[in-house]
Scaffold this motif. Structure first.
Motif, short mmCIF file in Angstrom:
data_model
loop_
_atom_site.label_atom_id
_atom_site.label_comp_id
_atom_site.label_asym_id
_atom_site.label_seq_id
_atom_site.Cartn_x
_atom_site.Cartn_y
_atom_site.Cartn_z
N ALA A 1 0.85 -0.99 0.15
CA ALA A 1 0.08 -0.12 0.00
C ALA A 1 0.88 1.26 -0.05
CB ALA A 1 -0.83 -0.09 1.15
N ALA A 2 1.86 1.32 0.79
CA ALA A 2 2.76 2.35 0.92
C ALA A 2 3.46 2.85 -0.41
CB ALA A 2 3.88 2.35 1.77
N ARG A 3 3.87 1.67 -1.28
CA ARG A 3 4.47 1.91 -2.70
C ARG A 3 3.39 2.37 -3.60
NH1 ARG A 3 7.27 -1.41 -6.84
NH2 ARG A 3 9.15 -0.12 -7.25
N ALA A 4 2.18 1.59 -3.43
CA ALA A 4 1.14 2.29 -4.52
C ALA A 4 0.56 3.69 -4.30
CB ALA A 4 -0.04 1.38 -4.15
N ARG A 5 1.02 4.32 -3.17
CA ARG A 5 0.63 5.62 -2.81
C ARG A 5 1.69 6.45 -3.58
NH1 ARG A 5 -0.64 3.47 2.60
NH2 ARG A 5 -3.28 3.23 2.47
N THR A 6 2.78 5.93 -4.09
CA THR A 6 3.57 6.90 -4.83
C THR A 6 3.06 7.07 -6.21
OG1 THR A 6 4.80 5.05 -5.71
CG2 THR A 6 5.51 5.90 -3.58
N LEU A 7 1.99 6.20 -6.79
CA LEU A 7 1.42 6.58 -7.91
C LEU A 7 0.66 8.11 -8.22
CD1 LEU A 7 -0.88 3.47 -8.20
CD2 LEU A 7 0.97 3.74 -9.65
N ARG A 8 0.97 8.88 -9.33
CA ARG A 8 0.45 10.03 -9.58
C ARG A 8 -0.87 10.23 -9.12
NH1 ARG A 8 1.98 12.50 -15.20
NH2 ARG A 8 2.24 10.25 -15.85
N ASP A 9 -1.57 9.30 -9.54
CA ASP A 9 -3.32 9.56 -9.74
C ASP A 9 -3.95 8.02 -8.99
OD1 ASP A 9 -5.78 10.17 -9.75
OD2 ASP A 9 -6.07 10.40 -11.89
N GLY A 10 -3.37 7.72 -7.80
CA GLY A 10 -3.53 6.41 -7.20
C GLY A 10 -4.80 6.73 -6.03
N THR A 11 -5.59 5.84 -5.93
CA THR A 11 -6.61 5.55 -4.72
C THR A 11 -6.30 4.34 -4.17
OG1 THR A 11 -8.28 6.94 -5.80
CG2 THR A 11 -8.86 5.63 -3.94
N VAL A 12 -5.71 4.42 -2.85
CA VAL A 12 -5.17 3.02 -2.51
C VAL A 12 -5.89 2.78 -1.04
CG1 VAL A 12 -2.81 1.82 -1.69
CG2 VAL A 12 -2.97 3.64 -3.38
N GLU A 13 -6.39 1.46 -0.98
CA GLU A 13 -7.22 0.89 0.40
C GLU A 13 -6.47 -0.37 0.67
OE1 GLU A 13 -11.31 1.11 -0.73
OE2 GLU A 13 -11.00 3.16 -1.25
N ILE A 14 -6.39 -0.58 1.90
CA ILE A 14 -6.38 -1.90 2.66
C ILE A 14 -7.67 -2.33 3.17
CG2 ILE A 14 -5.12 -3.23 4.22
CD1 ILE A 14 -2.59 -1.35 4.08
N TRP A 15 -8.02 -3.59 2.65
CA TRP A 15 -9.03 -4.29 3.35
C TRP A 15 -8.80 -5.23 4.27
CZ3 TRP A 15 -13.25 -5.05 -1.21
CH2 TRP A 15 -13.69 -3.92 -1.72
N PRO A 16 -8.91 -4.86 5.51
CA PRO A 16 -8.02 -5.63 6.42
C PRO A 16 -8.48 -7.21 6.63
CG PRO A 16 -8.71 -3.52 7.54
CD PRO A 16 -9.46 -3.68 6.08
N GLU A 17 -9.63 -7.38 6.42
CA GLU A 17 -9.97 -8.90 6.75
C GLU A 17 -9.92 -9.62 5.26
OE1 GLU A 17 -10.39 -10.12 9.46
OE2 GLU A 17 -9.95 -8.08 10.13
N ALA A 18 -9.63 -9.03 4.24
CA ALA A 18 -9.60 -9.67 2.90
C ALA A 18 -8.52 -10.53 2.89
CB ALA A 18 -9.64 -8.78 1.68
N SER A 19 -8.47 -11.73 2.09
CA SER A 19 -7.45 -12.71 1.67
C SER A 19 -7.14 -12.02 0.08
CB SER A 19 -7.55 -14.02 1.62
OG SER A 19 -8.44 -14.60 0.77
N HIS A 20 -6.02 -12.98 -0.34
CA HIS A 20 -5.84 -12.79 -1.96
C HIS A 20 -7.15 -13.12 -2.70
CE1 HIS A 20 -3.25 -12.26 -4.96
NE2 HIS A 20 -3.11 -13.50 -5.62
N ALA A 21 -8.03 -13.76 -2.04
CA ALA A 21 -9.21 -14.02 -2.91
C ALA A 21 -10.30 -12.90 -2.58
CB ALA A 21 -10.04 -15.45 -2.55
N ILE A 22 -9.85 -11.83 -2.62
CA ILE A 22 -10.56 -10.67 -2.22
C ILE A 22 -11.97 -10.41 -3.26
CG2 ILE A 22 -9.12 -9.24 -3.73
CD1 ILE A 22 -9.89 -6.76 -1.79
N ASN A 23 -11.58 -10.76 -4.33
CA ASN A 23 -12.83 -10.52 -5.33
C ASN A 23 -14.16 -11.89 -4.90
OD1 ASN A 23 -11.23 -12.87 -6.60
ND2 ASN A 23 -13.10 -13.09 -7.99
N GLY A 24 -13.82 -12.86 -4.80
CA GLY A 24 -14.79 -13.90 -4.15
C GLY A 24 -15.15 -13.60 -2.82
#
Length: 313
Positions: free
Chosen positions: A267-290
């Motif tokens: 998340a910290a590195r993603a926040r270096t994007l010029r036009d980025g919106t970054v969120e950590i979903w604390p309870e999600a696993s890598h299967a976040i979409n399911g």
């Protein structure tokens, strides 16, 4: 029931020497095809079943829904394909934009690789050519895991058709792969691995569930692991300057319980994007979409509405 037309697949170890993804043998293809057809029956019926020619092979794409809005293109993860989105398609549809689900080139599915892909630029090229073949002037690209890495690669190397990127816990994109993920990656491709152990690996990456094989998505990925050999290099981690160079809006959703990487570092590195919106979903696993299909659909629609209001797509 969705009628699936399988193209002639790549079968046998000779393809690996040419760096082409292929099914291990004819029986492996038949096993996978049976699970794929079963899994596709759990999806809404696609409005179109398309095959697009690119410099690296033919790509299977399914169009769901219609509308005048900028389309949303879905890129699945490693050893996966369109049925991965079974839980997500109902929520993503009906927003006034068509949704295109892609079987990744060089992965198990109905896409057929014909030339080696040795870099992120190669991966971006076939996706850009696919978008052109679909006559999509602009598209929002959403990917999970390796699909998220692919979406970022297109934004890096072929951004002209990219309206925005949505990266769901993308692998080796904002932080290096963890040792746990390396164990899963290496273990999943060992020939002859006992099915129980393969299911344990799937459960580990999916938040520790012990019944991954009871879900059709789990069975499909397990078949991909067992029956298909991917033949391109491991994805390269984008450099800091590359990430800062991305000029399109990016929504990065990082799973707090992911074993793929350190979520806070990603998340910290993603926040270096010029036009980025970054969120950590604390309870999600890598299967976040399911795990969070309704919440994800709401977040995606809100993000895309914001992009549209800003005149970017």
């Amino acid at each position: 029931m969705t009628e699936i037309s399988f193209p002639e697949p790549r079968i046998g170890p000779a393809w690996a020497r040419r760096r082409i993804g292929a099914f291990r043998d004819a029986a492996a293809f038949e096993r996978f095809a049976a699970v794929y057809r079963e899994a596709m029956d759990g999806l809404p019926g696609p409005d179109e079943q398309l095959t697009v020619d690119t410099s690296y092979g033919t790509v299977r794409v399914y169009r769901f829904g219609s509308g005048e809005g900028v389309p949303l293109v879905l890129m699945p993860g490693r050893q996966s394909c369109t049925p991965l989105w079974r839980a997500n398609l109902p929520g993503l549809l009906g927003s006034g934009r068509p949704v295109y689900a892609v079987d990744g080139l060089g992965e198990p599915g109905c896409s057929v690789q014909s030339a080696p892909m040795t870099s992120g630029a190669d991966q971006a090229a076939w996706i850009d050519e696919m978008l052109a073949g679909l006559a999509l002037r602009r598209a929002h690209v959403l990917g999970v895991s390796i699909g998220g890495w692919l979406a970022v690669q297109v934004a890096l190397h072929r951004p002209e058709r990219v309206a925005s990127v949505i990266a769901l816990d993308p692998a080796n994109t904002f932080a290096p792969l963890s040792w746990k993920m390396l164990v899963v990656s290496l273990g999943s491709v060992i020939p002859g691995m006992p099915e129980g152990l393969r299911n344990r690996l799937l459960g580990w990456i999916s938040g520790g569930i012990d019944n991954a094989s009871e879900h059709i998505e789990g069975r499909l990925i397990a078949s991909g692991m067992r029956d298909f050999k991917v033949s391109f290099p491991a994805p390269a981690l984008p450099g800091a300057d590359e990430l800062r160079s991305i000029g399109v809006p990016v929504l990065a959703l990082i799973a707090g319980r992911s074993i793929v990487h350190d979520a806070r570092k990603a998340a910290a590195r993603a926040r270096t994007l010029r036009d980025g919106t970054v969120e950590i979903w604390p309870e999600a696993s890598h299967a976040i979409n399911g795990e969070y299909p309704e919440r994800l659909a709401e977040r995606v629609h809100a993000f895309l509405d914001g992009v549209h209001r800003n005149g970017q797509g």
